[in-house]
Design a protein around this motif. Structure first.
Motif, short mmCIF file in Angstrom:
data_model
loop_
_atom_site.label_atom_id
_atom_site.label_comp_id
_atom_site.label_asym_id
_atom_site.label_seq_id
_atom_site.Cartn_x
_atom_site.Cartn_y
_atom_site.Cartn_z
N THR A 15 27.89 38.86 34.20
CA THR A 15 27.59 40.00 35.07
C THR A 15 28.70 40.22 36.10
O THR A 15 28.72 41.24 36.79
CB THR A 15 26.27 39.77 35.83
OG1 THR A 15 26.39 38.55 36.60
CG2 THR A 15 25.11 39.63 34.86
N SER A 16 29.60 39.24 36.23
CA SER A 16 30.65 39.30 37.25
C SER A 16 31.92 38.68 36.70
O SER A 16 31.87 37.73 35.90
CB SER A 16 30.19 38.55 38.50
OG SER A 16 31.21 38.50 39.48
N LEU A 17 33.08 39.24 37.10
CA LEU A 17 34.38 38.76 36.63
C LEU A 17 35.36 38.73 37.80
O LEU A 17 35.45 39.68 38.57
CB LEU A 17 34.91 39.68 35.52
CG LEU A 17 36.34 39.42 35.03
CD1 LEU A 17 36.49 38.03 34.42
CD2 LEU A 17 36.73 40.50 33.99
N TYR A 18 36.11 37.62 37.93
CA TYR A 18 37.08 37.47 39.00
C TYR A 18 38.50 37.61 38.46
O TYR A 18 38.76 37.37 37.28
CB TYR A 18 36.97 36.06 39.62
CG TYR A 18 35.78 35.84 40.50
CD1 TYR A 18 34.63 36.63 40.42
CD2 TYR A 18 35.77 34.81 41.44
CE1 TYR A 18 33.53 36.40 41.24
CE2 TYR A 18 34.68 34.57 42.27
CZ TYR A 18 33.56 35.36 42.16
OH TYR A 18 32.48 35.13 42.96
N GLY A 19 39.43 37.93 39.36
CA GLY A 19 40.83 37.96 38.97
C GLY A 19 41.73 38.55 40.04
O GLY A 19 41.26 39.25 40.94
N VAL A 20 43.02 38.23 39.94
CA VAL A 20 44.02 38.95 40.73
C VAL A 20 44.35 40.21 39.94
O VAL A 20 44.07 40.29 38.74
CB VAL A 20 45.28 38.08 40.97
CG1 VAL A 20 44.92 36.84 41.78
CG2 VAL A 20 45.96 37.69 39.67
#
Length: 535
Positions: A274-279
Motif C-alpha cells: 500500500t506504500s512505497l519509499y524512494g529517492v
C-alpha cells in the motif's frame, strides 16, 4: 510573530515515552498473527509473534556474548531480515547499534570501527564487488576494541543465536528495566567539513517518535504493507521505514538486498503493498523500466519521497501511474532523527513539488540569518534550524563538533538555506555547506579531498558537485598536478579510489588546472569551479 520564519508543530497525538523494545512488545501483543516482515528475495516471512520471538532470541545471544548496556554493536550489511532483527535486539538490551554503509571500503570501515569503539560487528558476507570478510581481516589489527565478528548466512551467525540458551528471558527483562527512553541507542555516521564522518548519537525517544510521527502523517494502520527499497543504514530505511511501520502494526516488505527497479515493482505487485519509499532517482528508474505498465500497482495509496527535490513531471506520474495519490515529501537530516518537515496527504501538487512541507508535530523550525542568528521575516532566505525531541544527543565523542551544530538554545543548525513561505511551507533553496547530493546520497567534498591529497600525482584538489540528469548532481574533481607534464587520468583517479571509498563518492569527472580561482582572502571560489569547469 506570525510574520517571522518560525513555526511550531502541534498535534493531538502525544509523544511516546516508550523504549523501542516496549513499543515492539505492544505491537506483538496487539498484532501477533499479522505479518510484520517479508523478505521477497528469500521467501521468508515473520508474523509479529515470530518476529518478537526472534528479536528476543538474538537479544539473549548478544547478552550471552558479553554485550552490555551502552556497548557498540556494528551492523555492516545490505537490506535483509537480519538487519531488522539486529536493530530491535540491540535496542531491547540497551546496546548502541552503529550503522555502517555497505558501500564502505577498508579506509572508511577502519575509521568507524575505531571511532565508535565497536566491540561486536555483524556483517554480510559479500555484496557486489565487496568481500566483507576480506575487508574486515584487512583492518582488524588496527581495531583493538573489536572482539567478535558474525557474518549473516555463516556459521558465526548461527553461533550467535545458539548462544541465547545461556541467557534467560528474565535476565533480558531485568536489563530492559534498567533502560530509559532517553538512552543512546543508535549511531549514524554523517560526513562533515572535518574530512571524516561524525557519529550522530540518537536515543529511543529521538527515533521512535520520529518514525511514529512519519507513519501518522501517512495514516498507517495494521492494514498497510510498506515496500522498502531504501537502505536500512540510513534513517530513511530504519526510522521512517521500520520504526514507522512496526509502531503501527503494519508490515515491512524488503524487495531485494539493494535497489533493483524490477524487483521493487514485482514486490509491490506480489505483496499488494500500500506504500512505497524512494529517492526521486528510484522512482525515475521504476517509471522508466521497460514493461512498467505491465505491473499491477493498484494496491498503492501512499509512500514517501525524500533525499532530493522531486521534479514536477515525475511527481505527476507517481500519482497518476503508480496510484500514489497520498504520497508524502519529507525533509530532514540524520542529526534530527531525521524528519523535520513533511507534506500532508491532502496537499496539492505545487506544495509537494515546490516545498518540503511544513513542520512536524511537537517540533519547531525557524529560518535565521546565518551570521547574526536572528529569525528572519517569512519569504527571506536563511539557515533552517530545528528544535525539539528529534535533535540528536550529540556527535559521538566530539563535543566541539556538537557545539558547532547545536546552539545554546538546543537549535540544530542544518546548514541548509531555506525560505519559509507565508503559508508555513518550507522551500530549500541552497546549502551553506558544499554538500553534494548524488542520487539521494549526501557526499561531502572535504572527505574526498582529504583522501585524494594522498595521490602521488596530485598537488592540490577541490571537489565540487555539477548538474547531472540522472543523479541530480555528479562529482567533479578539479586537480592541480604535481607534474604538469604527467597529470593523473580519470581512470587512474577512479582506480585509486576504488578500494578505499564508497562507489558514490568516486569522482566521475576530472579537470586539470594550473590554479584555482581564489577570493581576495585566499579561499577557493568553488562557485567558479562549478560554472567554469562543470559544463
Amino acid at each position: 510573530m506570525s510574520g517571522l520564519s518560525y513555526a511550531h508543530g502541534t498535534g493531538d497525538t502525544p509523544l511516546l515515552g516508550d523504549t523501542i523494545g516496549r513499543n515492539l512488545d505492544r505491537a506483538v501483543e496487539a498484532f501477533g498473527e499479522r505479518e510484520a516482515l517479508v523478505d521477497v528475495a528469500s521467501g521468508r516471512r515473520w508474523t509479529y509473534a515470530r518476529f518478537g520471538a526472534d528479536v528476543d532470541e538474538l537479544a539473549r545471544g548478544l547478552m550471552a556474548s558479553g554485550v552490555a548496556k551502552g556497548d557498540r554493536v556494528g551492523i555492516w550489511a545490505v537490506n535483509c531480515p537480519e538487519w531488522v532483527l539486529v536493530q530491535y535486539a540491540t535496542a531491547r538490551i540497551g546496546a548502541v547499534m552503529v550503522n555502517i554503509n555497505p558501500a564502505y571500503r577498508a579506509h572508511e570501515l577502519q575509521y568507524v570501527l575505531g571511532q565508535a569503539g565497536i566491540s561486536v560487528l555483524i556483517a554480510s558476507l559479500a555484496h557486489r564487488t565487496s568481500d566483507y570478510r576480506a575487508l574486515v581481516d584487512q583492518v582488524r589489527a588496527e581495531c583493538p576494541a573489536l572482539r567478535s565478528v558474525h557474518y549473516i548466512g555463516d556459521p558465526s551467525w548461527d553461533e550467535l543465536t545458539a548462544a541465547s540458551g545461556a541467557v534467560t528471558r528474565e535476565q533480558v527483562a531485568a536489563r530492559e528495566a534498567e533502560l530509559s527512553c532517553d538512552d543512546p541507542i543508535n549511531i549514524q555516521y554523517t560526513s562533515g567539513t572535518t574530512g571524516f564522518p561524525k557519529g550522530a548519537v540518537l536515543s529511543h525517544h529521538n527515533i521512535l517518535n520520529n518514525g511514529y510521527s512519519v507513519g501518522e502523517m501517512v495514516a498507517y494502520t495494521e492494514q498497510d504493507r510498506v515496500c522498502l527499497p531504501v537502505p536500512f543504514y540510513h534513517c530513511f530505511g530504519m526510522v521512517m521505514g521500520n520504526l514507522a511501520i512496526t509502531s503501527h502494526g503494519a508490515c515491512v516488505v524488503i524487495p531485494a538486498p539493494a535497489f533493483e527497479p524490477a524487483a521493487v515493482l514485482a514486490a509491490v505487485q506480489q505483496e499488494r503493498c500500500t506504500s512505497l519509499y524512494g529517492v526521486p532517482t528510484m522512482f525515475i528508474a521504476e517509471l522508466g523500466l521497460p514493461g512498467f505498465a505491465s505491473y499491477d500497482l493498484s494496491s498503492l495509496r501512499t509512500g514517501i519521497m525524500a533525499g532530493s527535490p522531486c521534479p514536477v513531471e515525475v511527481m505527476k506520474r507517481v500519482v497518476a501511474e503508480m496510484h500514489m495519490e497520498e504520497v508524502s515529501i519529507c525533509y530532514g537530516m540524520t542529526e534530527t532523527s531525521p524528519v523535520s518537515t513533511q507534506t500532508r496527504m491532502d496537499d496539492d501538487l505545487e506544495r509537494r513539488t515546490g516545498t518540503v512541507g511544513r513542520v512536524m508535530p511537537h517540533l519547531e523550525v525557524k529560518v535565521v540569518d546565518p551570521v547574526t542568528g536572528v529569525t528572519l521575516p517569512r519569504g527571506e532566505p536563511g539557515e533552517l534550524c530545528t528544535r525539539g525531541y528529534s535533535v540528536m544527543l550529540g556527535y559521538w565523542e566530539q563535543p566541539e563538533r556538537t557545539a558547532e551544530a547545536i546552539d545554546a538554545g538546543r537549535w540544530m543548525h542544518t546548514g541548509d538555506l531555506a525560505v519559509m513561505r507565508e503559508d508555513g511551507y518550507v522551500q530549500i533553496v541552497g546549502r551553506i555547506k558544499d554538500v553534494i547530493i548524488r542520487g539521494g546520497e549526501n557526499v561531502y567534498p572535504r572527505e574526498i579531498e582529504e583522501f585524494l591529497y594522498s595521490h602521488p600525482k596530485i598537488a592540490d584538489v577541490q571537489v565540487v558537485g555539477v548538474p547531472d540528469a540522472r543523479y541530480g548532481e555528479e562529482i567533479l574533481a578539479c586537480v592541480i598536478p604535481r607534474d604538469p607534464a604527467d597529470p593523473p587520468t580519470l581512470e587512474e583517479l577512479k582506480a585509486y579510489c576504488h578500494e578505499q571509498l564508497a562507489h558514490f563518492k568516486i569522482p566521475r569527472g576530472l579537470r586539470i588546472l594550473d590554479a584555482f580561482p581564489m577570493t581576495v582572502s585566499g579561499k577557493v571560489r568553488k562557485v567558479e569551479l562549478r560554472e567554469g569547469y562543470g559544463a
